[in-house]
Design a protein around this motif. Structure first.
Motif, PDB file in Angstrom:
ATOM      1  N   ARG A  42      12.029  -8.907   4.439  1.00 40.03           N
ATOM      2  CA  ARG A  42      11.990  -9.702   5.661  1.00 40.03           C
ATOM      3  C   ARG A  42      12.479  -8.966   6.782  1.00 40.03           C
ATOM      4  O   ARG A  42      12.235  -9.395   8.007  1.00 40.03           O
ATOM      5  N   ALA A  43      12.773  -7.565   6.595  1.00 42.77           N
ATOM      6  CA  ALA A  43      13.481  -6.969   7.529  1.00 42.77           C
ATOM      7  C   ALA A  43      12.526  -5.662   8.067  1.00 42.77           C
ATOM      8  O   ALA A  43      12.934  -4.814   8.625  1.00 42.77           O
ATOM      9  N   ARG A  44      11.513  -5.323   7.261  1.00 38.77           N
ATOM     10  CA  ARG A  44      10.742  -4.241   7.320  1.00 38.77           C
ATOM     11  C   ARG A  44      10.079  -4.379   8.661  1.00 38.77           C
ATOM     12  O   ARG A  44       9.700  -5.185   9.349  1.00 38.77           O
ATOM     13  N   GLY A  45       9.933  -3.025   9.176  1.00 33.96           N
ATOM     14  CA  GLY A  45       9.424  -2.838  10.660  1.00 33.96           C
ATOM     15  C   GLY A  45      10.206  -3.271  11.754  1.00 33.96           C
ATOM     16  O   GLY A  45       9.790  -3.398  12.906  1.00 33.96           O
ATOM     17  N   MET A  46      11.490  -3.558  11.336  1.00 32.17           N
ATOM     18  CA  MET A  46      12.487  -3.877  12.419  1.00 32.17           C
ATOM     19  C   MET A  46      13.525  -2.886  12.890  1.00 32.17           C
ATOM     20  O   MET A  46      14.505  -3.107  13.504  1.00 32.17           O
ATOM     21  N   GLY A  47      13.374  -1.520  12.127  1.00 27.11           N
ATOM     22  CA  GLY A  47      14.251  -0.511  12.636  1.00 27.11           C
ATOM     23  C   GLY A  47      15.511  -0.451  11.860  1.00 27.11           C
ATOM     24  O   GLY A  47      16.474   0.452  12.066  1.00 27.11           O
ATOM     25  N   VAL A  48      15.589  -1.067  10.623  1.00 24.15           N
ATOM     26  CA  VAL A  48      16.467  -1.002   9.853  1.00 24.15           C
ATOM     27  C   VAL A  48      16.728   0.379   9.145  1.00 24.15           C
ATOM     28  O   VAL A  48      17.812   1.033   9.033  1.00 24.15           O
ATOM     29  N   GLY A  49      15.712   0.895   8.605  1.00 23.07           N
ATOM     30  CA  GLY A  49      15.501   2.246   7.854  1.00 23.07           C
ATOM     31  C   GLY A  49      16.113   3.421   8.784  1.00 23.07           C
ATOM     32  O   GLY A  49      17.113   4.254   8.788  1.00 23.07           O
ATOM     33  N   GLY A  50      15.745   3.391  10.349  1.00 25.54           N
ATOM     34  CA  GLY A  50      16.270   4.163  11.198  1.00 25.54           C
ATOM     35  C   GLY A  50      17.684   4.089  11.517  1.00 25.54           C
ATOM     36  O   GLY A  50      18.206   5.203  11.438  1.00 25.54           O
ATOM     37  N   ALA A  51      18.036   2.890  11.579  1.00 28.90           N
ATOM     38  CA  ALA A  51      19.549   2.556  11.716  1.00 28.90           C
ATOM     39  C   ALA A  51      20.316   3.039  10.774  1.00 28.90           C
ATOM     40  O   ALA A  51      21.523   3.587  10.788  1.00 28.90           O
ATOM     41  N   LEU A  52      19.921   2.880   9.366  1.00 31.95           N
ATOM     42  CA  LEU A  52      20.428   3.632   8.392  1.00 31.95           C
ATOM     43  C   LEU A  52      20.810   5.139   8.265  1.00 31.95           C
ATOM     44  O   LEU A  52      21.742   5.762   8.273  1.00 31.95           O
ATOM     45  N   LEU A  53      19.643   5.685   8.677  1.00 25.87           N
ATOM     46  CA  LEU A  53      19.511   7.237   8.855  1.00 25.87           C
ATOM     47  C   LEU A  53      20.644   7.733   9.936  1.00 25.87           C
ATOM     48  O   LEU A  53      21.085   8.766   9.807  1.00 25.87           O
ATOM     49  N   GLU A  54      20.352   7.139  11.075  1.00 37.85           N
ATOM     50  CA  GLU A  54      21.111   7.638  11.954  1.00 37.85           C
ATOM     51  C   GLU A  54      22.644   7.460  12.076  1.00 37.85           C
ATOM     52  O   GLU A  54      23.249   8.543  12.470  1.00 37.85           O
ATOM     53  N   ALA A  55      23.130   6.575  11.379  1.00 40.73           N
ATOM     54  CA  ALA A  55      24.483   6.190  11.067  1.00 40.73           C
ATOM     55  C   ALA A  55      25.179   7.337  10.240  1.00 40.73           C
ATOM     56  O   ALA A  55      26.170   7.933  10.661  1.00 40.73           O
ATOM     57  N   ARG A  56      24.351   7.808   9.232  1.00 39.84           N
ATOM     58  CA  ARG A  56      24.841   8.836   7.948  1.00 39.84           C
ATOM     59  C   ARG A  56      24.812   9.970   8.830  1.00 39.84           C
ATOM     60  O   ARG A  56      25.543  11.078   8.571  1.00 39.84           O
ATOM     61  N   LEU A  57      23.530  10.249   9.450  1.00 45.37           N
ATOM     62  CA  LEU A  57      23.238  11.413   9.818  1.00 45.37           C
ATOM     63  C   LEU A  57      24.008  12.028  11.241  1.00 45.37           C
ATOM     64  O   LEU A  57      24.246  13.269  11.142  1.00 45.37           O
ATOM     65  N   ALA A  58      24.437  11.116  11.664  1.00 41.21           N
ATOM     66  CA  ALA A  58      25.911  11.363  12.525  1.00 41.21           C
ATOM     67  C   ALA A  58      26.864  12.124  12.240  1.00 41.21           C
ATOM     68  O   ALA A  58      27.391  12.862  13.082  1.00 41.21           O
ATOM     69  N   ASP A  59      27.251  11.452  11.108  1.00 42.64           N
ATOM     70  CA  ASP A  59      28.427  12.178  10.466  1.00 42.64           C
ATOM     71  C   ASP A  59      27.911  13.568   9.705  1.00 42.64           C
ATOM     72  O   ASP A  59      28.981  14.493   9.805  1.00 42.64           O
ATOM     73  N   VAL A  60      26.903  13.448   9.280  1.00 45.88           N
ATOM     74  CA  VAL A  60      26.494  14.873   8.770  1.00 45.88           C
ATOM     75  C   VAL A  60      26.100  15.749   9.609  1.00 45.88           C
ATOM     76  O   VAL A  60      26.775  16.952   9.686  1.00 45.88           O
ATOM     77  N   ASP A  61      25.994  15.486  10.957  1.00 44.63           N
ATOM     78  CA  ASP A  61      25.892  16.583  12.110  1.00 44.63           C
ATOM     79  C   ASP A  61      27.292  16.868  12.466  1.00 44.63           C
ATOM     80  O   ASP A  61      27.600  17.934  12.852  1.00 44.63           O
ATOM     81  N   ALA A  62      28.197  15.797  12.508  1.00 40.62           N
ATOM     82  CA  ALA A  62      29.410  16.060  12.762  1.00 40.62           C
ATOM     83  C   ALA A  62      30.180  17.129  11.889  1.00 40.62           C
ATOM     84  O   ALA A  62      31.022  17.877  12.435  1.00 40.62           O
ATOM     85  N   SER A  63      29.820  17.428  10.655  1.00 41.77           N
ATOM     86  CA  SER A  63      30.292  18.363   9.816  1.00 41.77           C
ATOM     87  C   SER A  63      29.339  19.462   9.705  1.00 41.77           C
ATOM     88  O   SER A  63      29.645  20.341   8.965  1.00 41.77           O
ATOM     89  N   ASP A  64      28.290  19.488  10.373  1.00 39.28           N
ATOM     90  CA  ASP A  64      27.572  20.784  10.450  1.00 39.28           C
ATOM     91  C   ASP A  64      26.648  21.042   9.328  1.00 39.28           C
ATOM     92  O   ASP A  64      26.600  22.199   8.960  1.00 39.28           O
ATOM     93  N   ALA A  65      26.223  20.014   8.555  1.00 41.33           N
ATOM     94  CA  ALA A  65      25.939  20.130   7.215  1.00 41.33           C
ATOM     95  C   ALA A  65      24.460  19.828   7.150  1.00 41.33           C
ATOM     96  O   ALA A  65      23.923  18.924   7.996  1.00 41.33           O
ATOM     97  N   PRO A  66      23.523  20.448   6.442  1.00 39.07           N
ATOM     98  CA  PRO A  66      22.194  20.077   6.448  1.00 39.07           C
ATOM     99  C   PRO A  66      21.982  18.759   5.108  1.00 39.07           C
ATOM    100  O   PRO A  66      22.905  18.190   4.523  1.00 39.07           O
ATOM    101  N   ALA A  67      20.834  18.323   5.286  1.00 29.82           N
ATOM    102  CA  ALA A  67      20.527  17.047   4.266  1.00 29.82           C
ATOM    103  C   ALA A  67      19.122  17.392   3.526  1.00 29.82           C
ATOM    104  O   ALA A  67      18.356  18.197   4.177  1.00 29.82           O
TER     105      ALA A  67
END
Length: 215
Positions: free
Chosen positions: A136-161
């Motif tokens: 019911r939530a596909r196409g509403m930006g949920v996947g992008g929000a999940l990625l952005e949240a964790r990748l912000a922490d990944v970038d803060a630690s200067d790590a690859p993914a």
């Protein structure tokens, strides 16, 4: 507004339901659990129960919700750099994996996992194991929000993914978040594409090294 936060233990069953529905028809997941299509959803449910329990304890599962709404819209399972699966953890997961794959399928699933792991870079990295969004939530930006949240922490630690993706549609999403195609994962159904996201400092220097699993 979509809010992303670490999953709580109480989120287990709802998170499993979202992932099982999202991956019921995924070719790689289907190869792992095997069995007839009529019981694929049930088997996939057991598979994600086994994957989620230890990841919840590690704090590497993220869930997305609308602000003020308890229903889970999406789930992402990550593995931190240097994570090691202990014998105790594997033993705790085995009953769920046994129900997912059946007595004849555990070896098959282990073979597929070995093929996937063989392609992972030796360099420490954050690994996106799975990400799924409720129908019911596909196409509403949920996947992008999940990625952005964790990748912000990944970038803060200067790590690859790193991740693997079975569909071009999903790969377009990952590319928008800095991942680049590396190579198909041979020996796995549908040969999903492995994808790499360089550390923040490397991206700032405009370098995109291709990870070499042999080093």
């Amino acid at each position: 507004m979509i809010v992303v936060a670490p999953a709580a233990r109480s989120d287990l069953h709802a998170a499993v339901a979202v992932l099982a529905a999202a991956f019921e028809h995924d070719p790689v997941t289907g190869a792992v659990v095997g069995g007839p299509p009529t019981d694929r959803l049930e088997r996939t449910h057991h598979l994600f129960t086994g994957l989620l329990r230890p990841a919840l304890a590690d704090g590497t599962v993220d869930v997305a919700r609308y602000a003020g709404d308890p229903d889970i819209l999406g789930v992402a399972i990550w593995e931190a750099p240097g994570a090691v699966t202990s014998i105790v953890r594997l033993a705790a997961q085995l009953p769920s994996f046994w129900r997912a794959c059946g007595p004849d399928g555990v070896l098959r699933a282990a073979t597929i996992k070995h093929a996937i792991d063989r392609h992972r870079p030796r360099r420490p990295h954050w690994y996106l194991q799975e990400i799924g969004v409720a129908v019911r939530a596909r196409g509403m930006g949920v996947g992008g929000a999940l990625l952005e949240a964790r990748l912000a922490d990944v970038d803060a630690s200067d790590a690859p993914a790193y991740l693997e993706s079975s569909t071009e549609r999903n790969r377009r999403l990952y590319r928008r978040h800095g991942f680049v195609d590396v190579a198909p994962v041979r020996g796995v159904t549908a040969a999903p594409m492995s994808m790499w996201r360089s550390s923040l400092s490397e991206r700032s220097a405009r370098t995109e090294p291709t990870p070499d699993p042999t080093v």
